[in-house]
Every structure is written in structure tokens, then in C-alpha cells.
Design a protein around this motif. Structure first.
Motif, short mmCIF file in Angstrom:
data_model
loop_
_atom_site.label_atom_id
_atom_site.label_comp_id
_atom_site.label_asym_id
_atom_site.label_seq_id
_atom_site.Cartn_x
_atom_site.Cartn_y
_atom_site.Cartn_z
N VAL A 44 14.13 5.29 -12.30
CA VAL A 44 12.82 5.89 -10.91
C VAL A 44 13.01 5.16 -9.50
N ALA A 45 13.61 5.49 -8.76
CA ALA A 45 13.04 4.59 -7.29
C ALA A 45 11.76 4.25 -6.57
N PRO A 46 11.32 3.58 -5.94
CA PRO A 46 9.67 3.96 -5.28
C PRO A 46 10.03 4.85 -4.68
N SER A 47 8.95 5.57 -4.39
CA SER A 47 8.97 6.59 -3.16
C SER A 47 7.79 5.57 -2.13
N GLY A 48 8.13 6.41 -0.91
CA GLY A 48 7.38 5.79 -0.28
C GLY A 48 7.12 4.69 1.02
N ASP A 49 7.04 3.74 1.74
CA ASP A 49 7.21 3.18 2.52
C ASP A 49 6.85 1.39 2.10
N SER A 50 8.16 0.41 1.19
CA SER A 50 8.52 -0.43 0.54
C SER A 50 7.45 -0.87 0.98
N PHE A 51 7.42 -1.41 2.34
CA PHE A 51 7.33 -1.85 3.29
C PHE A 51 5.81 -1.94 3.97
N ALA A 52 4.93 -1.15 3.22
CA ALA A 52 4.20 -1.22 3.84
C ALA A 52 2.93 -1.79 3.15
N GLY A 53 2.33 -2.95 4.02
CA GLY A 53 0.80 -3.29 3.29
C GLY A 53 0.06 -4.01 4.31
N ASN A 54 -1.19 -4.36 3.71
CA ASN A 54 -2.33 -5.34 4.46
C ASN A 54 -1.95 -7.24 4.18
N ILE A 55 -2.56 -7.80 4.86
CA ILE A 55 -1.77 -8.97 5.06
C ILE A 55 -3.27 -9.68 4.40
N THR A 56 -2.88 -10.16 3.12
CA THR A 56 -3.69 -11.20 2.33
C THR A 56 -3.84 -13.15 3.17
N GLY A 57 -2.81 -13.06 4.07
CA GLY A 57 -3.10 -14.01 3.32
C GLY A 57 -1.94 -15.41 5.01
N THR A 58 -2.14 -15.83 5.50
CA THR A 58 -1.36 -16.24 7.17
C THR A 58 -0.76 -17.73 6.82
N ILE A 59 -0.17 -18.47 6.53
CA ILE A 59 0.52 -19.91 6.56
C ILE A 59 1.16 -20.43 7.58
N GLU A 60 0.40 -21.01 8.16
CA GLU A 60 1.94 -21.84 9.54
C GLU A 60 1.91 -23.05 8.86
N ASN A 61 3.85 -22.72 8.90
CA ASN A 61 4.15 -24.16 8.97
C ASN A 61 3.61 -25.16 9.41
N ALA A 62 3.70 -26.25 8.67
CA ALA A 62 3.30 -27.38 9.23
C ALA A 62 4.70 -28.11 9.51
N ASP A 63 3.87 -29.12 10.96
CA ASP A 63 4.61 -29.43 12.04
C ASP A 63 5.37 -30.22 12.04
N MET A 64 6.96 -30.08 11.34
CA MET A 64 8.28 -30.96 10.76
C MET A 64 8.78 -31.34 11.85
N THR A 89 1.21 -1.16 0.05
CA THR A 89 -0.02 -0.19 -0.01
C THR A 89 0.54 1.18 0.26
N GLY A 90 2.26 0.80 0.46
CA GLY A 90 2.97 2.56 0.51
C GLY A 90 3.85 2.31 -0.75
N ALA A 91 4.27 2.15 -1.21
CA ALA A 91 5.06 2.11 -2.85
C ALA A 91 5.12 1.35 -4.03
N PHE A 92 5.53 2.04 -4.89
CA PHE A 92 5.56 1.21 -6.44
C PHE A 92 6.26 1.13 -7.48
N ARG A 93 6.68 0.04 -7.63
CA ARG A 93 8.47 0.31 -8.97
C ARG A 93 7.05 1.43 -10.00
N THR A 94 7.71 1.79 -10.56
CA THR A 94 7.55 2.34 -11.76
C THR A 94 8.12 1.89 -13.10
N SER A 95 7.52 2.08 -14.48
CA SER A 95 8.00 1.50 -15.26
C SER A 95 9.24 1.85 -16.02
N ASP A 96 10.08 2.45 -15.49
CA ASP A 96 11.27 3.13 -15.88
C ASP A 96 11.64 2.58 -14.59
N PRO A 97 13.49 1.42 -14.16
CA PRO A 97 13.98 0.89 -13.48
C PRO A 97 14.65 2.30 -12.92
#
Length: 210
Positions: free
Chosen positions: A68-88, A58-66
Motif C-alpha cells: 500500500v503506497a503512502p497517501s498525502g504529502d510525503s515531505f510535509a513536516g514540522n522542523i524538530t531540530g537544525t544542526i549547523e555544519n561545523a566550520d571545516m 505530518t502529511g503521509a505515513f507508510r502502512t504496515s502493508d508494503p
């Protein structure tokens, strides 16, 4: 006329995160078999847990021009899914060593032991969930540690052999749109095998007190 730009894919930036937690119990004991021979045994029992989390950025996206550096928070986002590791399950690694103190200046030894890197799961674009099995390395070695010339000359020698199972190696993902072709971004796997062996020597000499 349809024009295709390979940079168009850069406008999509999925985010993922891997979390892990390890718990271990370990210990070792040494027993004097004789006045000159000591035997050491050790064990480690480790368990791990973790999860793979997917985000919609939700914070930053790369443009089609490599250029141009992304602006904003590259690590901002909404969780869409969580997968727990299987019991190994747990991983048990062992150690055994034997030393022979020939005299005050010469000691012979041999050892065998195991080490590991925990397994887990990673979310890889164009591949999905990738399971990384535990990486186990088994090593044995024999050697001598010795002092000579009233302690002014020290000579140590070792022969070692290490074997890896489940070594981390990178592979290229298959291109789903072009059979037989691969995408350019590698991802980690546990499909590797490895071996390292050889001699190590250490020689030091103190001709004077200084």
C-alpha cells in the motif's frame, strides 16, 4: 504470547534534509618558458557551509502493508531540530601542467592536479549525525598528441593515475539491540580509498577528404 512483526517499524517515518552552499575562488596562469615549453599553474580555494534539518512528518505515513503506497504529502513536516555544519575550513586544490611542442605535429605533455567533493554532515536513522570528510582525488598523467601523414592520421596516447582519499562508500549501521549484527539500510561514509590507473589511446584516420 507476544508476536513481533518486522513491518511494525515501517509505521515510523522520520524526515531529514541536508542543505549546503559552496563558495570558490579560482584561477590559472600559463607562462612560456621557451618557444616550445609552456608551464601552467592553477589554484582553487573553496569554502562550504550547510546544515542538517530534522522533521516530524505530518502529511503521509507508510502502512504496515508494503503493497500500500503512502497517501498525502510525503515531505510535509514540522522542523524538530537544525544542526549547523561545523566550520571545516577551506579546501585548496592545485594544478600544474607542462607542455612541450616538439614541432607543428607533435606535442608532449604532463600534468598533476587535484579535485574534491565537499564534506558535510548527514542525519542517519539509528546512527545519528554522520560527518562526511572532503573527498580528494589526485591525478597525474603524461601523454602525447600527434598528427601524421599531412594531418590525415591522428594518434593520441595518455597514461594516467588517480588516487582518492575520503571516497564515498556505504556501510551498514550496527543493530543497537543485537551486538555484532547490522541493520539492512546502508548509509554513506567517507572511509573509502581508491585508485585508478591505465592507458588511453585515440587513433583516427581520414583516408579521403570525405
Amino acid at each position: 504470547l507476544i508476536a513481533f512483526s518486522p513491518l511494525a517499524a515501517l509505521n515510523t517515518d522520520p524526515l531529514s534534509e541536508s542543505q549546503g552552499e559552496d563558495t570558490a575562488w579560482f584561477g590559472e596562469a600559463t607562462y612560456s618558458v621557451t618557444e616550445k615549453i609552456d608551464a601552467t599553474v592553477g589554484m582553487r580555494i573553496s569554502t562550504d557551509a550547510g546544515r542538517a534539518i530534522s522533521y516530524t512528518p505530518t502529511g503521509a505515513f507508510r502502512t504496515s502493508d508494503p503493497k500500500v503506497a503512502p497517501s498525502g504529502d510525503s515531505f510535509a513536516g514540522n522542523i524538530t531540530g537544525t544542526i549547523e555544519n561545523a566550520d571545516m575550513g577551506s579546501i585548496t586544490t592545485n594544478k600544474f601542467a607542462l607542455t612541450y611542442q616538439h614541432n607543428d605535429d607533435v606535442m608532449l605533455y604532463g600534468s598533476w592536479g587535484e579535485g574534491f567533493t565537499s564534506g558535510g554532515f548527514q542525519t542517519v536513522a539509528n546512527v545519528g549525525i554522520v560527518e562526511l570528510k572532503p573527498e580528494i582525488v589526485t591525478t597525474w598523467e603524461v601523454g602525447v598528441k600527434s598528427d601524421w601523414l599531412d594531418g590525415t592520421l591522428r594518434f593520441n596516447a595518455t597514461y594516467f593515475n588517480s588516487v582518492w582519499d575520503g571516497m564515498r562508500v556505504s556501510q551498514l549501521p550496527k543493530d543497537p539491540n543485537n551486538p555484532g549484527q547490522f541493520l539492512p539500510t546502508p548509509y554513506p561514509t567517507s572511509d573509502g580509498l581508491g585508485e585508478a590507473k591505465g592507458f588511453e589511446f585515440d587513433l583516427s584516420y581520414a583516408p579521403t577528404d570525405k
